[in-house]
Design an enzyme around this catalytic site. Sequence first.
Site, PDB file in Angstrom:
ATOM      1  N   HIS A  39       0.869  -1.186   0.000  1.00 47.34           N
ATOM      2  CA  HIS A  39       0.000   0.000   0.000  1.00 47.34           C
ATOM      3  C   HIS A  39       0.902   1.231   0.000  1.00 47.34           C
ATOM      4  O   HIS A  39       1.498   1.555  -1.015  1.00 47.34           O
ATOM      5  CB  HIS A  39      -0.934  -0.059   1.205  1.00 47.34           C
ATOM      6  CG  HIS A  39      -2.064   0.927   1.162  1.00 47.34           C
ATOM      7  ND1 HIS A  39      -2.429   1.624   0.034  1.00 47.34           N
ATOM      8  CD2 HIS A  39      -2.921   1.354   2.144  1.00 47.34           C
ATOM      9  CE1 HIS A  39      -3.458   2.407   0.292  1.00 47.34           C
ATOM     10  NE2 HIS A  39      -3.764   2.280   1.570  1.00 47.34           N
ATOM     11  N   HIS A  45      -2.133   0.289 -13.077  1.00 49.07           N
ATOM     12  CA  HIS A  45      -3.122   0.378 -11.993  1.00 49.07           C
ATOM     13  C   HIS A  45      -4.408  -0.296 -12.441  1.00 49.07           C
ATOM     14  O   HIS A  45      -4.922   0.003 -13.528  1.00 49.07           O
ATOM     15  CB  HIS A  45      -3.406   1.835 -11.624  1.00 49.07           C
ATOM     16  CG  HIS A  45      -4.052   1.994 -10.280  1.00 49.07           C
ATOM     17  ND1 HIS A  45      -5.338   1.571 -10.022  1.00 49.07           N
ATOM     18  CD2 HIS A  45      -3.583   2.505  -9.106  1.00 49.07           C
ATOM     19  CE1 HIS A  45      -5.634   1.831  -8.757  1.00 49.07           C
ATOM     20  NE2 HIS A  45      -4.588   2.384  -8.184  1.00 49.07           N
ATOM     21  N   ASP A 105       2.598   6.399  -7.431  1.00 49.79           N
ATOM     22  CA  ASP A 105       3.793   6.116  -6.628  1.00 49.79           C
ATOM     23  C   ASP A 105       5.072   6.422  -7.405  1.00 49.79           C
ATOM     24  O   ASP A 105       6.022   6.986  -6.845  1.00 49.79           O
ATOM     25  CB  ASP A 105       3.782   4.653  -6.176  1.00 49.79           C
ATOM     26  CG  ASP A 105       2.680   4.377  -5.174  1.00 49.79           C
ATOM     27  OD1 ASP A 105       2.793   4.864  -4.043  1.00 49.79           O
ATOM     28  OD2 ASP A 105       1.712   3.691  -5.532  1.00 49.79           O
TER      29      ASP A 105
END
Length: 404
Positions: A259, A299, A343
């Site tokens: 995460h 994603h 990220d």
Amino acid sequence: MTRIDDQAILIKIINMKNLDWMDRASACSRLGIRPQTLYAYVSRGLIRAQADPVDRRRSLYSAGDVDALAAQHKRPRARAKVAEGAMRWGDPVLKTKISHVADGCLWFGAKRADTCATEMTLEQVAAHHCDVPRFDTNPRSPRVGQGGLSAALAYLAQEASTVAQTSDSNRMALADEGARLLSGICDQWLAKEHKGAIHERLATHWDVRDPDLIRRALVLLSDHELNPSSFAVRVCASTGASLAASLLSGLATLTGPRHGGVYELASGVLDAARAGTKTLDRYLIKHAIDDPYTCGYGHPLYPKGDPRAVHILSNIAKSTAYSADFEALNHVADHFGAPPNIDAALAMMTHLLNLPKDAGFVLFALGRMAGWIAHAIEQRENPFLIRPRADYIGALPVSVQKRS
């Protein structure tokens, strides 16, 4: 100074073929579902989507995939299987007004997240998420400790043992409490009190002259549907636990390597890519990375690319001369066949701004805190306890086996 076009940042990962396509309304009508469920099917790869060549703001959906899925839907499925699928990037399971993903975009209520990032501070988007007129982080926190994640966790743990239950407060009172906690967590994390909005405090502490990228990142990270940490917050809040306890559960969940910890791997991958292909290959092997998502690429909710990453990277490109960093980013994207997500964009941003090693996680945690507060408030207003059933797969007593 070279500007990087948004389209150059995204890597095309879907090779569209000559198929028949239908619009959203037709696909939803054929399947008897809501648009949110259609987007979930697309994110899971069950239905292919492409931009409408006439209006690229709209998406078209493969008629063949829709028909095949409609045929499957005619066959009854056990409720346990439906629930199991919903737990893995599947169908929506909780009602919320805070954020949602639709047409490849992240929406904060009725506002696009990238629009909010252009116009708002973290405090303003927190008020938007919480549906309150203000969100004031000016209140000062108690004496700061040694700083870092441990100080933030300790601060929330202490607050959780002293503040009132969520059921004892109304929405505005909870938002005020949330603003106080967010301010306190920021100061505890930095081990120093700073003045101003959260992005200004971070910029001052990190000696960044222009805090605009920090502000944009905080807003974009403020919420993302029912992600693991937000779900943990809602589970905790559904028990009637305090707001501080709910935020503590969210922060603890965020520390997981799959995460909030993805940023650290994304940063390592980018560093390795700068050193060359062989170094990148060694890094990927050493860390057993075979899933692009675990290190900041691709994603499930954004088959065509994470719009949060596009926003951050395009704004970096507007203010930064072209460098080997973009070459390294695109090299990794080519390697995985997937575009950078938020990220990887954070890893790029923290490197170019010369921020501390943990800055990406700090931005992620403080930004997401705004969404956690809103989720806790929203969950408090729902009268039910979040308590799913388990699908037991272990050994059964002999007496039960005989009856079955």
